[in-house]
Design a protein around this motif. Sequence first.
Motif, PDB file in Angstrom:
ATOM      1  N   UNK A  61       0.822  -1.194   0.000  1.00 58.30           N
ATOM      2  CA  UNK A  61       0.000   0.000   0.000  1.00 58.30           C
ATOM      3  C   UNK A  61       0.866   1.258   0.000  1.00 58.30           C
ATOM      4  N   UNK A  62       0.487   2.204  -0.834  1.00 63.52           N
ATOM      5  CA  UNK A  62       1.149   3.509  -0.848  1.00 63.52           C
ATOM      6  C   UNK A  62       0.077   4.586  -0.779  1.00 63.52           C
ATOM      7  N   UNK A  63       0.424   5.704  -0.171  1.00 62.19           N
ATOM      8  CA  UNK A  63      -0.537   6.794  -0.084  1.00 62.19           C
ATOM      9  C   UNK A  63      -0.753   7.398  -1.460  1.00 62.19           C
ATOM     10  N   UNK A  64      -2.000   7.503  -1.889  1.00 63.21           N
ATOM     11  CA  UNK A  64      -2.260   8.043  -3.234  1.00 63.21           C
ATOM     12  C   UNK A  64      -1.857   9.505  -3.336  1.00 63.21           C
ATOM     13  N   UNK A  65      -1.208   9.844  -4.433  1.00 62.22           N
ATOM     14  CA  UNK A  65      -0.800  11.220  -4.686  1.00 62.22           C
ATOM     15  C   UNK A  65      -1.679  11.861  -5.758  1.00 62.22           C
ATOM     16  N   UNK A  66      -2.727  11.137  -6.136  1.00 63.27           N
ATOM     17  CA  UNK A  66      -3.551  11.583  -7.267  1.00 63.27           C
ATOM     18  C   UNK A  66      -4.631  12.562  -6.798  1.00 63.27           C
ATOM     19  N   UNK A  67      -4.756  13.667  -7.498  1.00 61.68           N
ATOM     20  CA  UNK A  67      -5.863  14.593  -7.249  1.00 61.68           C
ATOM     21  C   UNK A  67      -6.754  14.573  -8.480  1.00 61.68           C
ATOM     22  N   UNK A  68      -8.027  14.343  -8.289  1.00 58.16           N
ATOM     23  CA  UNK A  68      -8.934  14.211  -9.425  1.00 58.16           C
ATOM     24  C   UNK A  68      -8.897  12.797  -9.965  1.00 58.16           C
ATOM     25  N   UNK A  69      -9.623  12.566 -11.044  1.00 56.81           N
ATOM     26  CA  UNK A  69      -9.659  11.227 -11.620  1.00 56.81           C
ATOM     27  C   UNK A  69      -9.804  11.296 -13.133  1.00 56.81           C
ATOM     28  N   UNK A  70      -9.363  10.219 -13.762  1.00 55.92           N
ATOM     29  CA  UNK A  70      -9.418  10.151 -15.224  1.00 55.92           C
ATOM     30  C   UNK A  70     -10.864  10.035 -15.699  1.00 55.92           C
ATOM     31  N   UNK A  71     -11.126  10.550 -16.878  1.00 61.18           N
ATOM     32  CA  UNK A  71     -12.443  10.408 -17.492  1.00 61.18           C
ATOM     33  C   UNK A  71     -12.558   9.012 -18.105  1.00 61.18           C
ATOM     34  N   UNK A  72     -13.675   8.355 -17.862  1.00 62.92           N
ATOM     35  CA  UNK A  72     -13.882   7.015 -18.400  1.00 62.92           C
ATOM     36  C   UNK A  72     -14.847   7.013 -19.582  1.00 62.92           C
ATOM     37  N   UNK A  73     -15.863   7.868 -19.518  1.00 66.81           N
ATOM     38  CA  UNK A  73     -16.873   7.907 -20.587  1.00 66.81           C
ATOM     39  C   UNK A  73     -17.160   9.358 -20.964  1.00 66.81           C
ATOM     40  N   UNK A  74     -17.694   9.536 -22.151  1.00 69.84           N
ATOM     41  CA  UNK A  74     -18.109  10.856 -22.601  1.00 69.84           C
ATOM     42  C   UNK A  74     -19.264  10.680 -23.581  1.00 69.84           C
ATOM     43  N   UNK A  75     -19.907  11.786 -23.921  1.00 74.25           N
ATOM     44  CA  UNK A  75     -20.992  11.730 -24.906  1.00 74.25           C
ATOM     45  C   UNK A  75     -20.496  12.311 -26.223  1.00 74.25           C
ATOM     46  N   UNK A  76     -20.729  11.572 -27.306  1.00 72.36           N
ATOM     47  CA  UNK A  76     -20.265  12.027 -28.611  1.00 72.36           C
ATOM     48  C   UNK A  76     -21.207  13.079 -29.184  1.00 72.36           C
ATOM     49  N   UNK A  77     -20.974  13.442 -30.438  1.00 69.24           N
ATOM     50  CA  UNK A  77     -21.767  14.511 -31.069  1.00 69.24           C
ATOM     51  C   UNK A  77     -23.250  14.176 -31.130  1.00 69.24           C
ATOM     52  N   UNK A  78     -23.568  12.883 -31.173  1.00 69.18           N
ATOM     53  CA  UNK A  78     -24.977  12.465 -31.227  1.00 69.18           C
ATOM     54  C   UNK A  78     -25.574  12.271 -29.841  1.00 69.18           C
ATOM     55  N   UNK A  79     -24.795  12.564 -28.797  1.00 70.53           N
ATOM     56  CA  UNK A  79     -25.297  12.399 -27.447  1.00 70.53           C
ATOM     57  C   UNK A  79     -25.198  10.980 -26.925  1.00 70.53           C
ATOM     58  N   UNK A  80     -24.545  10.094 -27.695  1.00 66.50           N
ATOM     59  CA  UNK A  80     -24.388   8.705 -27.276  1.00 66.50           C
ATOM     60  C   UNK A  80     -23.153   8.549 -26.388  1.00 66.50           C
ATOM     61  N   UNK A  81     -23.267   7.682 -25.410  1.00 68.99           N
ATOM     62  CA  UNK A  81     -22.138   7.424 -24.527  1.00 68.99           C
ATOM     63  C   UNK A  81     -21.051   6.644 -25.266  1.00 68.99           C
TER      64      UNK A  81
END
Length: 630
Positions: A379-399
């Motif tokens: 175990x190590x203390x996390x140094x990460x602030x925030x989180x990566x994006x996993x999903x987004x909506x395209x131009x048609x609004x689809x995930x």
Amino acid sequence: MASSPEENTSLSAQKVTRSGSPQVKKSQHAEEAVFYTNCRAAYLAVLKSSLENIKSKEQLSLVLQQAGRNPSQKTVNKYWTSQTTTLNFDDFCTILKEEKPATKTELLEAFGKIDTDNTGYILHDELYKILTTRGEKMTRDEVGAILKQADFNCSGKLDYNKFCDLYMRTSEQCCQTAREKLEVDTRLRQQQFGNQAETSSEGITLPVAKPSPRILRKTDHKLTPNKGDSRSSSRPSSAQSCRGSVPTTVSVGASSPRTTKLIEPDTMKEWQCAQSKGCFYLEEDGEIISHKYKLHLPQRSAVCITIKPLTIRQLEGKSCPWLSVDTTLYILKENETQENLQLVSCTEQQNKEMFGWKGELGSGVYWLLPFTTGCRLKKVKPQITGEAELVYRDEDGELALTKEFRATLLDIFEMIDLDGNGLLSLEEYNFFELRTSGEKCDEEAWTVCKENFDMKKNELTRQGFMDLNLMEANDREGDPSDLWVTLLSLGYNKALEMTEACPFVIDIYAEKCKPRIKAIYLEAGSWQLNRAICKSVVNKGEAKVIDGCENIIVYTHKVGRRITSVIENKSENKVIIHVNNEQNKNCLSNRGLTVFAVEVAPKSMMVSQHVMPLNEQEEWLYNCVHSLVR
């Protein structure tokens, strides 16, 4: 393979994947976790390991009672037939799902059939006649013991409402006692991470360490609380009262070779090969779980067995800490019983990050138990602030899945595709499911999955795996919470860096036959593994007796860039050993402590610690003192 909205709806309804509302899923997982906690606690209250089988009707009856059931002989006979020789842990879990504990309402209804006047009482004479002449007849003494209980008997009558209350309390108390015992055992395992006590000689079996999961898994093991208790010391002031001590010094230069006599598999091009991947996963409590394997050799042959961290894609700017994790494979021969495995050897020959063993093995079944010390995977203390994006909506609004998440999923697919054929079998997928959700996908659900996701030869393709995760995102309307549960359980942090897992690959080369390797479990180090580690160090290491204590021996063995010490207590009494690492230089201990103490049970041995260099490019000095406190 495209799927229609109707098909996706059907798939969700059949719960092929982790669908449904987050609340429902959380509730289902919580219920499953409680169920398997009770299963494990009951099983390990009677048996020493989830690898150990139930061997008699009496044992079956005992484990059922520990789980709060009160099995009749008819019930026991239902599962233990004339053809039954053993039942394993999975069989036991299946039985508990079938045999629900009796509720108070059901008990009252049964008594109500006798008490036709609904008085709430049954005369002792009538009850005695029923219990000794009907159904599974009880003896006079057994009935007498019931009727003597003052809690629910008075004036020659049994108050069956009070009896039912006592019955329910007693049943729950059995379960609670087993659970509390398991919790104590778990704390002890956490204190002595990776260092269970091991009996020294006559093959006395000891309990196993807890197996896996972030969300509870079936395979779990027990450790008796009086064995190998380890607790941190109040610094070396306690050493002043020590009755004897022994120092051990090992100096290792920065230029020490990382290559020994391991024959490169490339030189054995004519040999037949089998391969399987696997992974070490770091649990929340610091424990490490991994796949365990069976190796089948159809005939005697020269073999070469290797293990090394698995190399997967390396994104620019992202570290790959798992590549520096130490890996070892212990080879054990299966005899008549699975509980009695014989240590053959371990992979001590090194070629860079690869460790291997070359020798001759007879035909038969062998267990391959991967091991890492925990010096680097911790175990190590996390140094990460925030989180990566996993999903987004395209131009048609689809995930859609982000590019980075898709790349991570491809890495995960590479890791869980154990046989490396580019497809996920149901067996491989279920290792993934058990790790990430605690559930299994059955044949029926797999068939539905086949109808909705891209498959080849009844195995899930990479695209099918991607689409499955996209469907999960759609089920949550873009909420990535469940996707993060999956990623975190596989050792990733919020920046999509794998920091708490180490994938590895095992290669088996055989000169005269085709070897077969198969992953069987995903769990923590078993007592067989701990015994193998202890025996390996005792057989090959340097032995030193603690001054004035001829029955307390410290063994030290160096393998490549790793030093392991084992304490053997040959005396009839438990001992407390003070361990002082203050004179070490450039060293990293799996204990995470400079000074600590361990309690070693009578007639047993246990791993004191594993040590590796903090910086491999520099000289390191192991200078440890083991002292007997009492």
